[in-house]
Design a protein around this motif. Structure first.
Motif, PDB file in Angstrom:
ATOM      1  N   PRO A 149       0.979 -22.070  -0.599  1.00  0.00           N
ATOM      2  CA  PRO A 149       2.370 -22.509  -0.849  1.00  0.00           C
ATOM      3  C   PRO A 149       2.711 -23.906  -0.364  1.00  0.00           C
ATOM      4  CG  PRO A 149       2.337 -20.234  -0.105  1.00  0.00           C
ATOM      5  CD  PRO A 149       0.921 -20.744   0.018  1.00  0.00           C
ATOM      6  N   VAL A 150       2.205 -24.292   0.804  1.00  0.00           N
ATOM      7  CA  VAL A 150       2.557 -25.592   1.358  1.00  0.00           C
ATOM      8  C   VAL A 150       2.081 -26.741   0.469  1.00  0.00           C
ATOM      9  CG1 VAL A 150       0.459 -25.860   2.761  1.00  0.00           C
ATOM     10  CG2 VAL A 150       2.611 -26.928   3.507  1.00  0.00           C
ATOM     11  N   PHE A 151       1.072 -26.481  -0.358  1.00  0.00           N
ATOM     12  CA  PHE A 151       0.524 -27.519  -1.238  1.00  0.00           C
ATOM     13  C   PHE A 151       1.087 -27.448  -2.658  1.00  0.00           C
ATOM     14  CE2 PHE A 151      -3.061 -27.234   1.863  1.00  0.00           C
ATOM     15  CZ  PHE A 151      -2.990 -28.541   2.323  1.00  0.00           C
ATOM     16  N   ASP A 152       2.087 -26.608  -2.891  1.00  0.00           N
ATOM     17  CA  ASP A 152       2.617 -26.429  -4.251  1.00  0.00           C
ATOM     18  C   ASP A 152       3.044 -27.739  -4.929  1.00  0.00           C
ATOM     19  OD1 ASP A 152       2.115 -23.767  -4.475  1.00  0.00           O
ATOM     20  OD2 ASP A 152       4.143 -23.101  -4.006  1.00  0.00           O
ATOM     21  N   PRO A 153       3.805 -28.596  -4.261  1.00  0.00           N
ATOM     22  CA  PRO A 153       4.207 -29.859  -4.929  1.00  0.00           C
ATOM     23  C   PRO A 153       3.003 -30.730  -5.275  1.00  0.00           C
ATOM     24  CG  PRO A 153       5.574 -29.438  -3.002  1.00  0.00           C
ATOM     25  CD  PRO A 153       4.438 -28.459  -2.937  1.00  0.00           C
ATOM     26  N   PHE A 154       2.048 -30.806  -4.343  1.00  0.00           N
ATOM     27  CA  PHE A 154       0.858 -31.622  -4.579  1.00  0.00           C
ATOM     28  C   PHE A 154       0.025 -31.033  -5.716  1.00  0.00           C
ATOM     29  CE2 PHE A 154      -3.558 -32.940  -3.173  1.00  0.00           C
ATOM     30  CZ  PHE A 154      -3.420 -34.241  -3.613  1.00  0.00           C
ATOM     31  N   TYR A 155      -0.109 -29.698  -5.748  1.00  0.00           N
ATOM     32  CA  TYR A 155      -0.886 -29.047  -6.808  1.00  0.00           C
ATOM     33  C   TYR A 155      -0.226 -29.287  -8.169  1.00  0.00           C
ATOM     34  CZ  TYR A 155      -3.070 -25.597  -9.776  1.00  0.00           C
ATOM     35  OH  TYR A 155      -3.739 -24.987 -10.823  1.00  0.00           O
ATOM     36  N   SER A 156       1.099 -29.183  -8.224  1.00  0.00           N
ATOM     37  CA  SER A 156       1.817 -29.402  -9.493  1.00  0.00           C
ATOM     38  C   SER A 156       1.596 -30.820  -9.993  1.00  0.00           C
ATOM     39  CB  SER A 156       3.320 -29.143  -9.294  1.00  0.00           C
ATOM     40  OG  SER A 156       3.543 -27.806  -8.931  1.00  0.00           O
ATOM     41  N   PHE A 157       1.624 -31.774  -9.069  1.00  0.00           N
ATOM     42  CA  PHE A 157       1.376 -33.175  -9.445  1.00  0.00           C
ATOM     43  C   PHE A 157      -0.049 -33.341  -9.974  1.00  0.00           C
ATOM     44  CE2 PHE A 157      -0.543 -37.196  -8.026  1.00  0.00           C
ATOM     45  CZ  PHE A 157       0.166 -38.090  -8.817  1.00  0.00           C
ATOM     46  N   LEU A 158      -1.030 -32.782  -9.254  1.00  0.00           N
ATOM     47  CA  LEU A 158      -2.423 -32.891  -9.681  1.00  0.00           C
ATOM     48  C   LEU A 158      -2.653 -32.193 -11.014  1.00  0.00           C
ATOM     49  CD1 LEU A 158      -4.720 -32.452  -6.537  1.00  0.00           C
ATOM     50  CD2 LEU A 158      -4.420 -34.479  -7.950  1.00  0.00           C
ATOM     51  N   ASP A 159      -2.047 -31.031 -11.173  1.00  0.00           N
ATOM     52  CA  ASP A 159      -2.221 -30.270 -12.412  1.00  0.00           C
ATOM     53  C   ASP A 159      -1.706 -31.063 -13.607  1.00  0.00           C
ATOM     54  OD1 ASP A 159      -2.916 -27.736 -13.776  1.00  0.00           O
ATOM     55  OD2 ASP A 159      -0.769 -27.667 -14.187  1.00  0.00           O
ATOM     56  N   LYS A 160      -0.561 -31.691 -13.450  1.00  0.00           N
ATOM     57  CA  LYS A 160      -0.001 -32.494 -14.541  1.00  0.00           C
ATOM     58  C   LYS A 160      -0.874 -33.704 -14.827  1.00  0.00           C
ATOM     59  CE  LYS A 160       4.342 -34.538 -16.132  1.00  0.00           C
ATOM     60  NZ  LYS A 160       4.342 -33.687 -17.340  1.00  0.00           N
ATOM     61  N   LEU A 161      -1.345 -34.349 -13.755  1.00  0.00           N
ATOM     62  CA  LEU A 161      -2.162 -35.554 -13.906  1.00  0.00           C
ATOM     63  C   LEU A 161      -3.537 -35.231 -14.486  1.00  0.00           C
ATOM     64  CD1 LEU A 161      -2.392 -38.626 -13.315  1.00  0.00           C
ATOM     65  CD2 LEU A 161      -3.364 -38.006 -11.102  1.00  0.00           C
ATOM     66  N   LEU A 162      -4.197 -34.210 -13.931  1.00  0.00           N
ATOM     67  CA  LEU A 162      -5.573 -33.901 -14.319  1.00  0.00           C
ATOM     68  C   LEU A 162      -5.654 -33.191 -15.658  1.00  0.00           C
ATOM     69  CD1 LEU A 162      -7.003 -32.676 -10.891  1.00  0.00           C
ATOM     70  CD2 LEU A 162      -7.335 -34.900 -11.966  1.00  0.00           C
ATOM     71  N   ILE A 163      -4.799 -32.212 -15.866  1.00  0.00           N
ATOM     72  CA  ILE A 163      -4.883 -31.385 -17.072  1.00  0.00           C
ATOM     73  C   ILE A 163      -4.033 -31.951 -18.202  1.00  0.00           C
ATOM     74  CG2 ILE A 163      -4.659 -29.064 -18.003  1.00  0.00           C
ATOM     75  CD1 ILE A 163      -6.763 -29.381 -15.747  1.00  0.00           C
ATOM     76  N   ASP A 164      -2.739 -32.115 -17.950  1.00  0.00           N
ATOM     77  CA  ASP A 164      -1.842 -32.577 -19.016  1.00  0.00           C
ATOM     78  C   ASP A 164      -2.156 -33.994 -19.475  1.00  0.00           C
ATOM     79  OD1 ASP A 164      -0.644 -30.152 -18.747  1.00  0.00           O
ATOM     80  OD2 ASP A 164       1.155 -30.869 -17.716  1.00  0.00           O
ATOM     81  N   LYS A 165      -2.532 -34.857 -18.540  1.00  0.00           N
ATOM     82  CA  LYS A 165      -2.842 -36.249 -18.897  1.00  0.00           C
ATOM     83  C   LYS A 165      -4.341 -36.476 -19.097  1.00  0.00           C
ATOM     84  CE  LYS A 165       1.265 -38.236 -16.687  1.00  0.00           C
ATOM     85  NZ  LYS A 165       1.962 -38.456 -17.972  1.00  0.00           N
ATOM     86  N   HIS A 166      -5.106 -35.408 -19.059  1.00  0.00           N
ATOM     87  CA  HIS A 166      -6.528 -35.422 -19.408  1.00  0.00           C
ATOM     88  C   HIS A 166      -7.401 -36.282 -18.494  1.00  0.00           C
ATOM     89  CE1 HIS A 166      -5.128 -33.365 -22.970  1.00  0.00           C
ATOM     90  NE2 HIS A 166      -4.386 -34.404 -23.313  1.00  0.00           N
ATOM     91  N   LEU A 167      -6.935 -36.547 -17.275  1.00  0.00           N
ATOM     92  CA  LEU A 167      -7.737 -37.346 -16.356  1.00  0.00           C
ATOM     93  C   LEU A 167      -9.022 -36.618 -15.983  1.00  0.00           C
ATOM     94  CD1 LEU A 167      -8.137 -39.834 -14.591  1.00  0.00           C
ATOM     95  CD2 LEU A 167      -6.801 -38.703 -12.797  1.00  0.00           C
ATOM     96  N   LEU A 168      -8.935 -35.298 -15.814  1.00  0.00           N
ATOM     97  CA  LEU A 168     -10.133 -34.526 -15.464  1.00  0.00           C
ATOM     98  C   LEU A 168     -11.176 -34.619 -16.572  1.00  0.00           C
ATOM     99  CD1 LEU A 168     -11.464 -32.679 -13.393  1.00  0.00           C
ATOM    100  CD2 LEU A 168     -10.389 -30.727 -14.520  1.00  0.00           C
ATOM    101  N   TRP A 169     -10.738 -34.616 -17.822  1.00  0.00           N
ATOM    102  CA  TRP A 169     -11.651 -34.738 -18.966  1.00  0.00           C
ATOM    103  C   TRP A 169     -12.395 -36.074 -18.894  1.00  0.00           C
ATOM    104  CZ3 TRP A 169     -12.851 -37.795 -23.092  1.00  0.00           C
ATOM    105  CH2 TRP A 169     -13.561 -37.215 -24.142  1.00  0.00           C
TER     106      TRP A 169
END
Length: 198
Positions: A149-169
């Motif tokens: 839970p304490v990392f929820d904001p950071f995880y949401s940011f990473l998820d949007k950046l990595l997955i939605d913006k395809h950075l991980l790809w």
């Protein structure tokens, strides 16, 4: 008491045994399973460093160990990338590039060992290993913080950046291309293996 000459190989076998447990935690849905997977991968990485250091310090390097140690490393790394593919974090064609390169190099190394030859390892291949390890730790960290839970904001940011913006790809594409290039370098630097003796 365990003989010193067996310690490096025992650590290497331990690393192989950790691998399926690590895979289980990555693919399962327990609240902290991804964190457990990251910790196990860290332990496996430490044993890799320790067994090499121990073998050199006590001069207990064996031909079996020279073959088993890099094989254990590749089993661990390939398993992690397969897990990422199964979780939909990377396209399978990128995963297959990593798998094909590591299987090819392992087979090439085994042929050379049987012929009493040493494989030439370039600095680029070591850099490739570093990049692969970075990607694995990066993704494992991303997965590990998902249910904390304490990392929820950071995880949401990473998820949007990595997955939605395809950075991980993009990061996986670079990793797979660097891996492929290092395999090609191995082929050219050890091409004498395929040359018939006259």
């Amino acid at each position: 008491m365990i003989s010193k000459r067996f310690v490096p190989n025992i650590l290497t076998v331990f690393r192989v045994l950790i691998t399926p447990v690590c895979l289980y935690f990555i693919l399962s849905t327990g609240p902290f399973y991804s964190l457990y997977a990251m910790i196990l991968f860290l332990i496996a990485s430490v044993t890799d460093a320790v067994d090499g250091w121990y073998a050199r310090k006590y001069d207990v390097t064996t031909e079996f160990g020279k073959f088993l140690d890099p094989l254990a490393d590749k089993i661990l790394v390939m398993t992690m990338f397969v897990a990422f593919g199964l979780k939909g974090l990377a396209p399978w064609w990128m995963i297959f590039i990593v798998l094909f390169r590591d299987i090819f190099v392992t087979l090439l190394r085994s042929v050379m060992i049987r012929r009493g030859q040493s494989m030439h390892t370039s600095k680029f291949a070591k850099a490739k290993t570093g990049i692969q390890m970075f990607m694995i730790y990066f993704i494992l960290t991303f997965l590990a913080i998902e249910n904390i839970p304490v990392f929820d904001p950071f995880y949401s940011f990473l998820d949007k950046l990595l997955i939605d913006k395809h950075l991980l790809w993009v990061m996986m594409l670079l990793t797979s291309m660097i891996t492929l290039y290092s395999g090609i370098l191995y082929l050219f630097e050890n091409k004498h293996v395929f040359t018939k003796k006259t």
